[in-house]
Design a protein around this motif. Structure first.
Motif, PDB file in Angstrom:
ATOM      1  N   ALA A  60      28.614  -8.533   8.934  1.00 34.58           N
ATOM      2  CA  ALA A  60      29.606  -8.481   7.860  1.00 34.58           C
ATOM      3  C   ALA A  60      30.449  -7.211   7.933  1.00 34.58           C
ATOM      4  N   THR A  61      29.831  -6.074   8.234  1.00 35.39           N
ATOM      5  CA  THR A  61      30.597  -4.825   8.275  1.00 35.39           C
ATOM      6  C   THR A  61      31.493  -4.744   9.504  1.00 35.39           C
ATOM      7  N   TYR A  66      36.362  -7.777   5.963  1.00 36.35           N
ATOM      8  CA  TYR A  66      35.647  -7.027   4.940  1.00 36.35           C
ATOM      9  C   TYR A  66      35.805  -5.516   5.084  1.00 36.35           C
ATOM     10  N   LEU A  73      30.377  -3.720   0.404  1.00 34.61           N
ATOM     11  CA  LEU A  73      30.073  -5.144   0.346  1.00 34.61           C
ATOM     12  C   LEU A  73      28.804  -5.419  -0.449  1.00 34.61           C
ATOM     13  N   PHE A  75      26.105  -8.945  -1.439  1.00 31.68           N
ATOM     14  CA  PHE A  75      25.695 -10.234  -0.902  1.00 31.68           C
ATOM     15  C   PHE A  75      25.021 -11.057  -1.998  1.00 31.68           C
ATOM     16  N   THR A  99      25.157 -15.079   1.493  1.00 33.41           N
ATOM     17  CA  THR A  99      26.613 -15.102   1.648  1.00 33.41           C
ATOM     18  C   THR A  99      27.174 -13.726   1.302  1.00 33.41           C
ATOM     19  N   VAL A 100      28.307 -13.425   1.899  1.00 36.93           N
ATOM     20  CA  VAL A 100      29.003 -12.183   1.597  1.00 36.93           C
ATOM     21  C   VAL A 100      29.831 -12.400   0.334  1.00 36.93           C
ATOM     22  N   TYR A 102      32.996 -11.326  -1.250  1.00 39.57           N
ATOM     23  CA  TYR A 102      34.229 -10.618  -0.903  1.00 39.57           C
ATOM     24  C   TYR A 102      34.727  -9.765  -2.063  1.00 39.57           C
ATOM     25  N   TYR A 122      23.073  -1.264   0.268  1.00 42.09           N
ATOM     26  CA  TYR A 122      23.777  -2.508  -0.057  1.00 42.09           C
ATOM     27  C   TYR A 122      23.038  -3.214  -1.183  1.00 42.09           C
ATOM     28  N   ASP A 163      34.474 -16.898   3.416  1.00 41.13           N
ATOM     29  CA  ASP A 163      33.431 -15.877   3.428  1.00 41.13           C
ATOM     30  C   ASP A 163      32.309 -16.254   4.381  1.00 41.13           C
TER      31      ASP A 163
END
Length: 186
Positions: A60-61, A66, A73, A75, A99-100, A102, A122, A163
């Protein structure tokens, strides 16, 4: 004159089907009175989740979609008992979905959020947990500020399939990746 008449009629019929399909969504910004405080249980991930969570954070990063955000972020996590539509033998093999998120969590109503996990700076919000085998309770709670479900404007923040997401089946003590959503910009 007949030729011009039929020519004009043709042009009119040609453009009658033209319609802008852009939908204008009216968005009212949230005010302080639109927010509520919700208390969530604090969980810790069990060690078997570390490689999954580490991998998801990295993917994700690295995604340009993103990057350059003002906020870190977050999740969403859900854990289901199994596949209610699949074969009978999969019923006792839990599904893990991550899931991320957004948007900033302050734009969420957290209607289904049951708990929170802090992992490597996170936040993972546990949205559903019908099987509690991946997380352990800490006995602590935390209060978050979120939008009241009655004031939430879901359609404004619906990104469809933009996403990233990951689905895993936990079977015989191992995770099997079932599907995932690629970074939208790659």
């Amino acid at each position: 004159k007949t030729f011009y008449f039929w020519g004009m009629m043709f042009v009119v019929f040609l453009f009658m089907g033209c319609h802008s399909y852009v939908e204008v969504v009216k968005y009212k910004s949230y005010k302080a009175k639109d927010y509520i405080t919700k208390k969530l249980k604090v969980y810790e991930p069990k060690e078997l989740l570390y490689p999954i969570m580490d991998s998801i954070i990295v993917k994700a990063t690295e995604c340009p979609e993103y990057q350059n955000r003002n906020e870190k972020l977050t999740f969403f996590v859900s854990v289901n008992k199994g596949n209610c539509f699949g074969p009978e033998e999969e019923q006792d093999n839990p599904l893990l979905c991550i899931t991320v998120n957004y948007y900033s969590s302050r734009f969420s109503n957290h209607r289904w959020t049951e708990g929170i996990v802090y992992y490597k700076e996170y936040i993972f919000y546990i949205d559903e947990q019908s099987v509690n085998i991946f997380f352990k309770e800490t006995g602590q709670t935390v209060s978050i500020l979120c939008i009241s479900p009655e004031k939430y404007q879901y359609d404004v923040f619906n990104r469809g399939d933009r996403d990233m997401f990951w689905w895993y089946r936990y079977k015989h003590g191992q995770f099997v990746n079932l599907q995932y959503g690629h970074c939208p910009n790659l």
